[in-house]
Design an enzyme around this catalytic site. Structure first.
Site, mmCIF file in Angstrom:
data_model
loop_
_atom_site.group_PDB
_atom_site.id
_atom_site.type_symbol
_atom_site.label_atom_id
_atom_site.label_comp_id
_atom_site.label_asym_id
_atom_site.label_seq_id
_atom_site.Cartn_x
_atom_site.Cartn_y
_atom_site.Cartn_z
ATOM 1 N N GLY A 19 0.817 -1.202 0.000
ATOM 2 C CA GLY A 19 0.000 0.000 0.000
ATOM 3 C C GLY A 19 0.852 1.252 0.000
ATOM 4 N N VAL A 21 1.411 3.858 2.405
ATOM 5 C CA VAL A 21 2.327 3.998 3.546
ATOM 6 C C VAL A 21 3.141 2.732 3.747
ATOM 7 C CG1 VAL A 21 2.486 4.412 6.031
ATOM 8 C CG2 VAL A 21 0.850 5.717 4.673
ATOM 9 N N VAL A 66 -5.060 -11.047 5.048
ATOM 10 C CA VAL A 66 -4.805 -11.204 6.476
ATOM 11 C C VAL A 66 -6.058 -11.564 7.259
ATOM 12 C CG1 VAL A 66 -2.808 -9.673 6.452
ATOM 13 C CG2 VAL A 66 -5.082 -8.722 6.916
ATOM 14 N N TYR A 154 -14.789 1.907 8.146
ATOM 15 C CA TYR A 154 -13.371 2.206 8.390
ATOM 16 C C TYR A 154 -13.159 2.661 9.829
ATOM 17 C CZ TYR A 154 -8.718 4.236 7.590
ATOM 18 O OH TYR A 154 -7.380 4.535 7.633
ATOM 19 N N LYS A 158 -11.135 0.415 12.841
ATOM 20 C CA LYS A 158 -9.946 0.921 13.532
ATOM 21 C C LYS A 158 -10.173 1.017 15.036
ATOM 22 C CE LYS A 158 -7.231 1.571 9.944
ATOM 23 N NZ LYS A 158 -5.982 0.812 9.754
ATOM 24 N N THR A 184 -1.962 11.659 5.571
ATOM 25 C CA THR A 184 -0.622 11.502 5.030
ATOM 26 C C THR A 184 -0.699 11.542 3.511
ATOM 27 O OG1 THR A 184 0.078 10.185 6.934
ATOM 28 C CG2 THR A 184 1.380 9.954 4.938
#
Length: 319
Positions: A19, A21, A66, A154, A158, A184
Site C-alpha cells: 500500500g 504507507v 490477512v 473504516y 480501527k 498523510t
C-alpha cells in the site's frame, strides 16, 4: 528533530506492505538493514509500489488476505499491521473487507507477533475521532463517531482494532503499540483514491476543475509520508503502547489546498464546488505533544515542499 531511540530489527513483517504507507515502510526498514516480509492481497495495494524492492537482500512477498490465517517463513521481531483499505473510494467499495481486515486481520497479526515474541504496532487513524468536538485532538479524546454512517466501516474497524490490541497486551503481555495516523500524502498515492491531495494534483495536471467539497472551509492537517514513516518507526523503537498521534499540526483548509496545488502545478484549472460527503469532519488537527515528548518526533517537511515532491512524482508516473 531526530528521534532519540535507535532499535535495530532483524526481520519485520509489514501487512499491507504494497500500500501507500506500507510500501514506504518496507523501503525504510530495508534501508535500515532489516529483512522485510510484505504481506498483501493486492486488493488496494499495488505491485508497482514494491517493484523496486524485488531483488533486494531480505525482501520477500507473501500474497495473502490477512483476514485468513497466514504464515511467514521466519519469525519476526517486529510486526507492523497496516493492511486495510484506507481511502474513501476503497472502503466504500469494500466495506466488509475493510471490517474484516480490522478485526480478523488484526487478530491474526497479533497472533503472529505474540507467538514470535515480536513488537506489534497497529496503524490506527485520526478517523477514530470522527467529526471532533475537541480541537486539536489529543489521545485522551474519545471522539464523535457515527457507528452506522457510510464511513463507519473504516472508523469502527480501527476503533475495534485499538480495543483488540489493548486487550491482547493486557491479557497476554504482548508488546503492542498504537499509532493514530493523520492525513498523510506523498508519492505512490493513487489519483482516483478519493483523498484530497491526489485528487487535486491529478485534476490540476490534467487541466480539469478542482472539485472542492462544501464551501472548502473544512480543515485537514497534511503530513508528508517520509515524516509519517519516521514517526511510525520511532513509536516502534520506543516501545510506547500509545495510542500516539502521528501527524502535522499545521492546518490548511481544502480551499487553500486547492489554490496551492494550482499555484505549484502552474495549472489553468478552476475550482468547482461540489456536495460535501456525509459525516465529513469539519476540522482535523493533531495535538502531537505526546509524540514530541516521548518520541522526540515532529514533522520536518513543509506543505509546499511535500506537495512539490508529490506533484513531481505524479508528473513522472501518472495517476
Amino acid at each position: 528533530m531526530n528521534t532519540a531511540f535507535s532499535r535495530s530489527w532483524e526481520h519485520a513483517v509489514v501487512t499491507g506492505g504494497a500500500g501507500f504507507v506500507g510500501s514506504h515502510l518496507c523501503t525504510a526498514l530495508l534501508d535500515s538493514g532489516a529483512a522485510v516480509t510484505c504481506v498483501d492481497d493486492f486488493s488496494t495495494g499495488r505491485p508497482e509500489n514494491i517493484a523496486g524492492l524485488h531483488g533486494r537482500p531480505g525482501f520477500t512477498v507473501v500474497e495473502a488476505n490477512v483476514s485468513e490465517p497466514f504464515t511467514v517463513e521466519r519469525d519476526p521481531d517486529l510486526v507492523l499491521h497496516f493492511a486495510s483499505p484506507a481511502s474513501p473510494a476503497d472502503y466504500l467499495r469494500l466495506p466488509l473487507h475493510t471490517l474484516e481486515a480490522g478485526s480478523l486481520g488484526t487478530r491474526h497479526a497479533l497472533a503472529l507477533a505474540h507467538r514470535s515474541g515480536a513488537r506489534f504496532l497497529f496503524a490506527s487513524t485520526s478517523e477514530v475521532y470522527g467529526d471532533p468536538q475537541q480541537h486539536p485532538q489529543n489521545e485522551r479524546y474519545w471522539g464523535n463517531v457515527n457507528p452506522v454512517g457510510p464511513r463507519s466501516v473504516y472508523d469502527e474497524a480501527k476503533r475495534f482494532s485499538e480495543a483488540l490490541t489493548t486487550a491482547q497486551a493486557e491479557a497476554h503481555g504482548t508488546d503492542t503499540g498504537i499509532v493514530r495516523l493523520f492525513n498523510t500524502y506523498g508519492p505512490r498515492m493513487r489519483g482516483h483514491d478519493g483523498r484530497a491531495v491526489p485528487t487535486f494534483v491529478r485534476q490540476a495536471l490534467a487541466g480539469e476543475p478542482l472539485t472542492v467539497t462544501g464551501d472548502g472551509n473544512q480543515t485537514r492537517s497534511l503530513c508528508y509520508v517520509d515524516d509519517t514513516v519516521r514517526g511510525i518507526l520511532a513509536a516502534a523503537a520506543h516501545g510506547l503502547r500509545g495510542p500516539v498521534n502521528i501527524g502535522n499540526p499545521a492546518e490548511i483548509t481544502m480551499l487553500e489546498l486547492a489554490r496551492l496545488v494550482i499555484e505549484l502545478t502552474g495549472s489553468a484549472s478552476e475550482i468547482r464546488f461540489i456536495e460535501r460527503p456525509t459525516d465529513d469532519p469539519a476540522v482535523r488537527c493533531p495535538d502531537i505533544t505526546l509524540a514530541r515528548d516521548k518520541l522526540q518526533w515532529e514533522p520536518r517537511v513543509s506543505a509546499e515542499e511535500g506537495l512539490r515532491r508529490t506533484i513531481d512524482w505524479f508528473r513522472a508516473h501518472g495517476s
